[in-house]
Design an enzyme around this catalytic site. Structure first.
Site, mmCIF file in Angstrom:
data_model
loop_
_atom_site.group_PDB
_atom_site.id
_atom_site.type_symbol
_atom_site.label_atom_id
_atom_site.label_comp_id
_atom_site.label_asym_id
_atom_site.label_seq_id
_atom_site.Cartn_x
_atom_site.Cartn_y
_atom_site.Cartn_z
ATOM 1 C CG HIS A 245 -7.505 -4.971 7.734
ATOM 2 N ND1 HIS A 245 -6.844 -6.123 7.339
ATOM 3 C CD2 HIS A 245 -7.170 -4.019 6.812
ATOM 4 C CE1 HIS A 245 -6.151 -5.885 6.231
ATOM 5 N NE2 HIS A 245 -6.322 -4.615 5.893
ATOM 6 C CG HIS B 68 -9.311 -3.308 2.536
ATOM 7 N ND1 HIS B 68 -8.592 -3.706 1.426
ATOM 8 C CD2 HIS B 68 -8.396 -3.231 3.541
ATOM 9 C CE1 HIS B 68 -7.321 -3.875 1.757
ATOM 10 N NE2 HIS B 68 -7.174 -3.577 3.038
ATOM 11 C CD GLU C 255 -2.851 -1.402 0.198
ATOM 12 O OE1 GLU C 255 -2.832 -0.617 -0.770
ATOM 13 O OE2 GLU C 255 -3.625 -2.364 0.282
ATOM 14 C CD GLU D 256 -14.393 12.983 25.096
ATOM 15 O OE1 GLU D 256 -13.306 12.489 24.777
ATOM 16 O OE2 GLU D 256 -14.564 13.737 26.069
ATOM 17 C CG HIS E 249 -4.452 0.167 5.612
ATOM 18 N ND1 HIS E 249 -5.816 0.300 5.480
ATOM 19 C CD2 HIS E 249 -4.164 -1.081 5.169
ATOM 20 C CE1 HIS E 249 -6.318 -0.803 4.968
ATOM 21 N NE2 HIS E 249 -5.337 -1.671 4.779
#
Ligand code: 13P
Ligand code: ZN
Length: 270
Positions: free
Chosen positions: A141, A210, A116, A169, A139
């Site tokens: 999951h 994803h 990525e 919040e 990144h």
């Protein structure tokens, strides 16, 4: 030369990977992190002119030319970063307009940066233009956010408003909201460009079915953004199938804006 394992950026990166794995956001090789560094951050820990390997990136990123990144490796498990940082992490310098990455440390088994990398580098380029202090793209999951993308509309305003309504919040932590990409093929320049485009207006970008991207000035900020959004998604997944009796109203959101000095994304509150 100081031992790179004692560098604050290295210590914090290892702790963050370990913590993310413990949260269940990074199964197997899931997830990746890139931390932008300056030459002044890294030069006391190694010879910045000693290039171990040059790895083509497959894209150009002229504004990042000469920048250093500590980045997780492709196929590497966050679980293992703490035990073998030099295998699972790499320190690279972007050169030739971002088309090449010079490996200065790490990836000792012949590995390379995350698949990525395009989404990370293109997002860095956008985020530093929005906020010059941005240093991190992350990144992962996260379970509940991912689950939410199966049962909630992917409309960005509706998705953001639902998350804001799940914890008081949320609007304080991410007043810019979350942007959402539909399912796309991961690991490509195309999803990188689409992610970076979404990073122009928010620090959180959901990849439907994803995972999630977060950006921040440091590892704590990016982690905290993801943690807060994931907590909200967890509450949503607990209540979505139940009759809704109470919520946080837009008037109450406006009170939060005033009290905490934040401004909700334009047009997202009535
Ligand atoms: P990498 O192992 O290449 O970092 O890929 C993990 C991932 O989450 C892909 O989206
Ligand atoms: Zn992923």
């Amino acid at each position: 030369m100081k031992d790179i394992m004692t560098a604050p950026f290295m210590v914090e990166m290892i702790r963050t990977c370990t913590n993310m794995y413990a949260h269940g956001w990074d199964e197997r090789n899931g997830g990746n992190i890139s931390l932008m560094l300056e030459e002044s951050d890294v030069r006391e820990y190694g010879d910045v002119n000693r290039v171990l390997r040059t790895i083509p990136t497959g894209f150009s990123a002229p504004t990042l030319d000469g920048k250093y990144f500590l980045v997780t490796g492709t196929g590497k498990y966050f679980k293992n970063v703490q035990y073998a940082p030099d295998v699972n992490l790499g320190l690279v310098k972007l050169t030739d307009g971002g088309t090449n990455a010079q490996l200065l440390w790490g990836f000792t088994d012949g590995g390379k940066f995350t698949s990525e990398f395009p989404a990370h580098m293109m997002s860095h380029a956008v985020r530093i233009s929005v906020n010059p202090a941005n240093r991190v793209v992350m990144h992962c999951h996260p379970t509940n956010l991912l689950a939410m993308t199966y049962v909630h509309t992917l409309d960005e305003k509706a998705f953001t408003r639902t998350l804001w309504q799940m914890c008081t919040e949320c609007i304080v932590v991410f007043p810019d909201g979350v942007n959402v990409l539909p399912w796309m093929l991961c690991g490509t320049n195309e999803i990188g460009e689409a992610t970076a485009d979404k990073m122009k207006t928010a620090r959180l970008v959901v990849w439907a079915q994803h995972g999630l991207y977060g950006a921040g000035v440091d590892l704590d900020e990016a982690f905290g953004l993801i943690e807060t959004a994931e907590k909200a998604a967890e509450i949503y997944m607990k209540i979505a199938h139940l009759p809704l009796v109470n919520t946080i109203t837009d008037d109450q959101m406006h009170l939060l804006e005033g009290r905490f000095g934040v401004k909700a994304r334009e047009g997202y509150l009535s």
